[in-house]
Scaffold this motif. Structure first.
Motif, PDB file in Angstrom:
ATOM      1  N   ILE A  21      -5.753  -1.837  -9.908  1.00  0.00           N
ATOM      2  CA  ILE A  21      -5.704  -1.425  -8.502  1.00  0.00           C
ATOM      3  C   ILE A  21      -6.364  -0.056  -8.390  1.00  0.00           C
ATOM      4  N   ASN A  22      -7.266   0.120  -7.434  1.00  0.00           N
ATOM      5  CA  ASN A  22      -7.879   1.433  -7.261  1.00  0.00           C
ATOM      6  C   ASN A  22      -7.698   1.911  -5.825  1.00  0.00           C
ATOM      7  N   PHE A  23      -7.784   3.225  -5.652  1.00  0.00           N
ATOM      8  CA  PHE A  23      -7.452   3.789  -4.335  1.00  0.00           C
ATOM      9  C   PHE A  23      -8.493   3.460  -3.275  1.00  0.00           C
ATOM     10  N   ILE A  24      -9.708   3.127  -3.668  1.00  0.00           N
ATOM     11  CA  ILE A  24     -10.724   2.773  -2.675  1.00  0.00           C
ATOM     12  C   ILE A  24     -10.388   1.430  -2.023  1.00  0.00           C
ATOM     13  N   ASP A  25     -10.051   0.439  -2.851  1.00  0.00           N
ATOM     14  CA  ASP A  25      -9.670  -0.865  -2.311  1.00  0.00           C
ATOM     15  C   ASP A  25      -8.394  -0.759  -1.477  1.00  0.00           C
ATOM     16  N   THR A  26      -7.459   0.056  -1.963  1.00  0.00           N
ATOM     17  CA  THR A  26      -6.212   0.245  -1.219  1.00  0.00           C
ATOM     18  C   THR A  26      -6.489   0.879   0.143  1.00  0.00           C
ATOM     19  N   TRP A  27      -7.388   1.866   0.171  1.00  0.00           N
ATOM     20  CA  TRP A  27      -7.723   2.529   1.438  1.00  0.00           C
ATOM     21  C   TRP A  27      -8.394   1.555   2.405  1.00  0.00           C
ATOM     22  N   LYS A  28      -9.276   0.711   1.882  1.00  0.00           N
ATOM     23  CA  LYS A  28      -9.937  -0.271   2.742  1.00  0.00           C
ATOM     24  C   LYS A  28      -8.920  -1.230   3.365  1.00  0.00           C
ATOM     25  N   ALA A  29      -7.892  -1.572   2.590  1.00  0.00           N
ATOM     26  CA  ALA A  29      -6.833  -2.433   3.124  1.00  0.00           C
ATOM     27  C   ALA A  29      -6.047  -1.704   4.209  1.00  0.00           C
ATOM     28  N   MET A  30      -5.833  -0.392   4.011  1.00  0.00           N
ATOM     29  CA  MET A  30      -5.139   0.399   5.020  1.00  0.00           C
ATOM     30  C   MET A  30      -5.988   0.541   6.281  1.00  0.00           C
ATOM     31  N   GLU A  31      -7.285   0.694   6.112  1.00  0.00           N
ATOM     32  CA  GLU A  31      -8.175   0.770   7.265  1.00  0.00           C
ATOM     33  C   GLU A  31      -8.111  -0.522   8.083  1.00  0.00           C
ATOM     34  N   LYS A  32      -8.062  -1.643   7.379  1.00  0.00           N
ATOM     35  CA  LYS A  32      -7.988  -2.935   8.067  1.00  0.00           C
ATOM     36  C   LYS A  32      -6.704  -3.039   8.882  1.00  0.00           C
ATOM     37  N   LEU A  33      -5.593  -2.578   8.312  1.00  0.00           N
ATOM     38  CA  LEU A  33      -4.324  -2.581   9.043  1.00  0.00           C
ATOM     39  C   LEU A  33      -4.401  -1.676  10.267  1.00  0.00           C
ATOM     40  N   PHE A  34      -5.012  -0.516  10.083  1.00  0.00           N
ATOM     41  CA  PHE A  34      -5.155   0.447  11.185  1.00  0.00           C
ATOM     42  C   PHE A  34      -5.954  -0.165  12.333  1.00  0.00           C
ATOM     43  N   GLU A  35      -7.013  -0.887  11.985  1.00  0.00           N
ATOM     44  CA  GLU A  35      -7.895  -1.461  13.006  1.00  0.00           C
ATOM     45  C   GLU A  35      -7.285  -2.679  13.696  1.00  0.00           C
ATOM     46  N   THR A  36      -6.463  -3.420  12.967  1.00  0.00           N
ATOM     47  CA  THR A  36      -5.920  -4.667  13.519  1.00  0.00           C
ATOM     48  C   THR A  36      -4.535  -4.518  14.130  1.00  0.00           C
ATOM     49  N   ARG A  37      -3.879  -3.385  13.889  1.00  0.00           N
ATOM     50  CA  ARG A  37      -2.544  -3.168  14.446  1.00  0.00           C
ATOM     51  C   ARG A  37      -2.459  -1.809  15.134  1.00  0.00           C
ATOM     52  N   PRO A  38      -3.292  -1.603  16.144  1.00  0.00           N
ATOM     53  CA  PRO A  38      -3.353  -0.286  16.803  1.00  0.00           C
ATOM     54  C   PRO A  38      -2.052   0.134  17.477  1.00  0.00           C
ATOM     55  N   GLY A  39      -1.251  -0.826  17.880  1.00  0.00           N
ATOM     56  CA  GLY A  39      -0.006  -0.460  18.545  1.00  0.00           C
ATOM     57  C   GLY A  39       1.084  -0.033  17.589  1.00  0.00           C
ATOM     58  N   LYS A  40       0.914  -0.345  16.326  1.00  0.00           N
ATOM     59  CA  LYS A  40       1.956  -0.040  15.342  1.00  0.00           C
ATOM     60  C   LYS A  40       1.566   1.075  14.368  1.00  0.00           C
ATOM     61  N   ILE A  41       0.287   1.199  14.092  1.00  0.00           N
ATOM     62  CA  ILE A  41      -0.174   2.205  13.133  1.00  0.00           C
ATOM     63  C   ILE A  41      -0.986   3.259  13.876  1.00  0.00           C
ATOM     64  N   LYS A  42      -0.473   4.475  13.915  1.00  0.00           N
ATOM     65  CA  LYS A  42      -1.119   5.557  14.664  1.00  0.00           C
ATOM     66  C   LYS A  42      -2.114   6.333  13.817  1.00  0.00           C
ATOM     67  N   ALA A  43      -1.874   6.422  12.513  1.00  0.00           N
ATOM     68  CA  ALA A  43      -2.755   7.189  11.633  1.00  0.00           C
ATOM     69  C   ALA A  43      -2.497   6.767  10.194  1.00  0.00           C
ATOM     70  N   ILE A  44      -3.483   6.986   9.336  1.00  0.00           N
ATOM     71  CA  ILE A  44      -3.322   6.723   7.912  1.00  0.00           C
ATOM     72  C   ILE A  44      -3.753   7.958   7.125  1.00  0.00           C
TER      73      ILE A  44
END
Length: 210
Positions: A18-41
């Motif tokens: 597991i690397n932090f780049i892939d993890t960050w990309k997954a977090m970005e996807k959550l941020f983009e797809t759940r705008p009402g629940k995730i305010k910042a990462i």
């Protein structure tokens, strides 16, 4: 999100699958797809080295980098780097751990005494961090100390510089909030070089027991 992953049940063994780049990309996807629940990462314990690598691949700049920073581990270059990139820095353990030598430090105590009144060494340290643009996250179960921790003061330039000068003393360079394995000399399975951290003169930490 910290820069390294560890194997389940083995906090001192890094999981390099597991690397932090892939993890960050997954977090970005959550941020983009759940705008009402995730305010910042954001991230935690990232150095200039690991942030530089992350930013090469990130679509979204981390909103925050939560790090251990206090007079004994000032991280001035990292804080400036984050400021230039628009990343807020927050300090966990801004006073060090329980029985931290920071609150007994001769320079810190002298500043508190010189200002006088109800100014404590803790108030000096917290004010110094806020005055240099760092968000502080002090913890206390004592109601009196909780109240004191939000009553900050404005330090003079001389007092600020006196605290900055502590960083010039290698004997006072210390980290408190580490899970450190003496046997392998790693933090959560990563070396100081991998983390991009300067190895401190003293390490006060939860050890592996190995």
């Amino acid at each position: 999100m910290g820069p390294q992953a560890t194997k389940p049940g083995h906090m001192f063994v890094a999981d390099d699958t597991i690397n932090f780049i892939d993890t960050w990309k997954a977090m970005e996807k959550l941020f983009e797809t759940r705008p009402g629940k995730i305010k910042a990462i954001g991230v935690s314990n990232f150095s200039i080295k690991t942030l530089t690598e992350l930013l090469k691949h990130a679509k979204i700049v981390p909103a925050l980098n939560e790090i251990e920073t206090h007079p004994y581990n000032q991280e001035n270059e990292l804080i400036q780097f984050c400021r230039e990139k628009g990343i807020v820095v927050s300090a966990y353990t801004p006073l060090g751990q329980a029985n931290s030598p920071i609150l007994k430090d001769a320079d810190i105590v002298k500043i508190a005494e010189k200002i006088g009144g109800d100014v404590t060494p803790a108030k000096v340290v917290l004010s110094w961090n806020v005055q240099r643009g760092v968000v502080i996250l002090p913890k206390s179960s004592n109601p009196v100390r909780v109240k004191q921790n939000i009553e900050l003061i404005t330090l003079s330039d001389d007092h600020m510089q006196r605290i900055y000068n502590i960083s010039k003393d290698p004997n006072r360079h210390q980290r408190f909030a580490l899970v450190y394995d003496k046997t392998t000399e790693t933090v959560f399975g990563w070396t100081w070089e991998q983390l991009g951290w300067e190895k401190p003169t003293h390490v006060s930490c939860l050890e592996s027991g190995a």
